[in-house]
Design an enzyme around this catalytic site. Sequence first.
Site, PDB file in Angstrom:
ATOM      1  CB  SER A   1      21.630 103.187 -25.032  1.00  7.47           C
ATOM      2  OG  SER A   1      20.634 103.265 -23.984  1.00  7.47           O
TER       3      SER A   1
ATOM      4  CE1 TYR B   1      24.720 106.778 -21.884  1.00  6.68           C
ATOM      5  CE2 TYR B   1      22.443 106.643 -21.992  1.00  6.68           C
ATOM      6  CZ  TYR B   1      23.916 105.948 -22.202  1.00  6.68           C
ATOM      7  OH  TYR B   1      23.963 104.452 -22.222  1.00  6.68           O
TER       8      TYR B   1
HETATM    9  O1  NJP Z   1      29.420 100.954 -17.919  1.00  7.15           O
HETATM   10  P1  NJP Z   1      30.767 100.888 -17.033  1.00  7.15           P
HETATM   11  P2  NJP Z   1      28.681  99.746 -18.799  1.00  7.15           P
HETATM   12  N1  NJP Z   1      38.395 105.540 -23.100  1.00  7.15           N
HETATM   13  O2  NJP Z   1      30.818 102.279 -16.495  1.00  7.15           O
HETATM   14  C1  NJP Z   1      35.383 102.441 -20.307  1.00  7.15           C
HETATM   15  C2  NJP Z   1      26.130 101.229 -22.766  1.00  7.15           C
HETATM   16  N2  NJP Z   1      24.916 101.009 -21.895  1.00  7.15           N
HETATM   17  O3  NJP Z   1      29.600  98.530 -18.890  1.00  7.15           O
HETATM   18  O4  NJP Z   1      37.986 103.834 -18.880  1.00  7.15           O
HETATM   19  C3  NJP Z   1      38.173 104.213 -22.947  1.00  7.15           C
HETATM   20  O5  NJP Z   1      30.736  99.583 -16.047  1.00  7.15           O
HETATM   21  C4  NJP Z   1      35.627 101.950 -18.768  1.00  7.15           C
HETATM   22  O6  NJP Z   1      36.835 101.817 -18.347  1.00  7.15           O
HETATM   23  P3  NJP Z   1      38.032 102.855 -17.942  1.00  7.15           P
HETATM   24  C5  NJP Z   1      27.026 102.579 -22.148  1.00  7.15           C
HETATM   25  O7  NJP Z   1      26.470 103.571 -22.639  1.00  7.15           O
HETATM   26  C6  NJP Z   1      24.631 100.726 -20.449  1.00  7.15           C
HETATM   27  O8  NJP Z   1      27.332  99.656 -18.507  1.00  7.15           O
HETATM   28  O9  NJP Z   1      39.131 102.063 -17.558  1.00  7.15           O
HETATM   29  N3  NJP Z   1      37.461 103.340 -22.059  1.00  7.15           N
HETATM   30  C7  NJP Z   1      34.735 100.869 -18.460  1.00  7.15           C
HETATM   31  O10 NJP Z   1      35.512  99.801 -18.728  1.00  7.15           O
HETATM   32  C8  NJP Z   1      28.298 102.094 -22.615  1.00  7.15           C
HETATM   33  O11 NJP Z   1      28.365 102.408 -23.902  1.00  7.15           O
HETATM   34  C9  NJP Z   1      23.550 100.488 -19.959  1.00  7.15           C
HETATM   35  O12 NJP Z   1      37.274 103.406 -16.516  1.00  7.15           O
HETATM   36  C10 NJP Z   1      36.520 104.211 -21.461  1.00  7.15           C
HETATM   37  C11 NJP Z   1      33.601 101.065 -19.558  1.00  7.15           C
HETATM   38  O13 NJP Z   1      33.949 101.970 -20.530  1.00  7.15           O
HETATM   39  C12 NJP Z   1      28.246 100.466 -22.487  1.00  7.15           C
HETATM   40  O14 NJP Z   1      26.861 100.037 -22.340  1.00  7.15           O
HETATM   41  C13 NJP Z   1      22.279 100.769 -20.693  1.00  7.15           C
HETATM   42  C14 NJP Z   1      36.519 105.596 -21.613  1.00  7.15           C
HETATM   43  C15 NJP Z   1      32.128 101.507 -18.984  1.00  7.15           C
HETATM   44  O15 NJP Z   1      31.838 100.429 -18.065  1.00  7.15           O
HETATM   45  C16 NJP Z   1      29.212  99.785 -21.483  1.00  7.15           C
HETATM   46  O16 NJP Z   1      28.668 100.338 -20.076  1.00  7.15           O
HETATM   47  C17 NJP Z   1      22.541 101.088 -21.969  1.00  7.15           C
HETATM   48  C18 NJP Z   1      37.466 106.511 -22.510  1.00  7.15           C
HETATM   49  N4  NJP Z   1      37.418 107.587 -22.546  1.00  7.15           N
HETATM   50  C19 NJP Z   1      23.704 101.336 -22.619  1.00  7.15           C
HETATM   51  N5  NJP Z   1      35.385 106.025 -20.836  1.00  7.15           N
HETATM   52  C20 NJP Z   1      23.440 100.171 -18.448  1.00  7.15           C
HETATM   53  N6  NJP Z   1      24.446  99.926 -17.794  1.00  7.15           N
HETATM   54  O17 NJP Z   1      22.106 100.215 -17.898  1.00  7.15           O
HETATM   55  C21 NJP Z   1      34.996 104.825 -20.275  1.00  7.15           C
HETATM   56  O18 NJP Z   1      21.311 101.304 -22.601  1.00  7.15           O
HETATM   57  N7  NJP Z   1      35.759 103.863 -20.586  1.00  7.15           N
END
Ligand code: NJP
Length: 237
Positions: free
Chosen positions: A138, A151
């Site tokens: 990030s 975070y």
């Molecule tokens: O978020 P979201 P993003 N084991 O909530 C999965 C970074 N980032 O795409 O577990 C396995 O739509 C969850 O799937 P599920 C952020 O820190 C974002 O924005 O099935 N999977 C979903 O597919 C992160 O590292 C922004 O519900 C797990 C996904 O993770 C990355 O981008 C800004 C899990 C999350 O999808 C992707 O985030 C930035 C687990 N324990 C960095 N827990 C931003 N959006 O603004 C969750 O600087 N998931």
Amino acid sequence: ANQVAIVTGASRGIGKAVVFQLAEEGVKLALVGSSEGVYETEKELKEKGFPYVKAFQVDVANEQQMQEMVAEVLQAFGQIDILVNNAGIGFFKEVEETTVEEWERIFAVNVQGVFIGVKAVLPHMKERKSGTIITISSDVGRYTIPNGAAYTATKYAVQGFSGSLAQEVRKYGIRVGTINPGMVDTYFANSIQGVPEKRDWLKAEDVAKAVVYMASAPKHMLIDEIVLHPLIQQYPI
Ligand code: NJP
């Protein structure tokens, strides 16, 4: 061609955009997510005509589940060329309101999850003297923001881990890089309390393009880091 990628957090958001773009590049895919949503992504990819896709409902913080997933991917597809550590969670509140349980869980997913994923693929990548490990960190892994101490701490940790790992595994022909986005229009960012009405944020597809660029760089080239943010986002915030 014929490359194989593991993408964590492929149920929605950035990870989902990444797997669709990698599929377009002809990459075979292992999708990891902790909810059943990961099977929905698999179904959508197959409906779009991409047969080499396998979904795993796995918690990235669970070493045994991740090790088993990697073993199954190797059995199904024979190799692993790319690991995209994208799964992540976030919450934004003052330090005093943050519980130890919340602290432990965010570190388990955002930091330990990356370590566990990397550890699981390293023996194979070292043996083949090839591999690309990309972590979605990030912009807050590079500077701090208020109300995001836990975070932000996880993303600083991930930066440190990836930087050190990159130096450690260069000699095995393995490339390690991070992608550091600002605000991206996903469930994650939209769930942040107190965020003003949706503005001109990055799209998940914008970040996915950076992943494809990093992964498809010529073998002799390492892209250490890509930083991207919405034009309207003051930087640093
Ligand atoms: O978020 P979201 P993003 N084991 O909530 C999965 C970074 N980032 O795409 O577990 C396995 O739509 C969850 O799937 P599920 C952020 O820190 C974002 O924005 O099935 N999977 C979903 O597919 C992160 O590292 C922004 O519900 C797990 C996904 O993770 C990355 O981008 C800004 C899990 C999350 O999808 C992707 O985030 C930035 C687990 N324990 C960095 N827990 C931003 N959006 O603004 C969750 O600087 N998931």
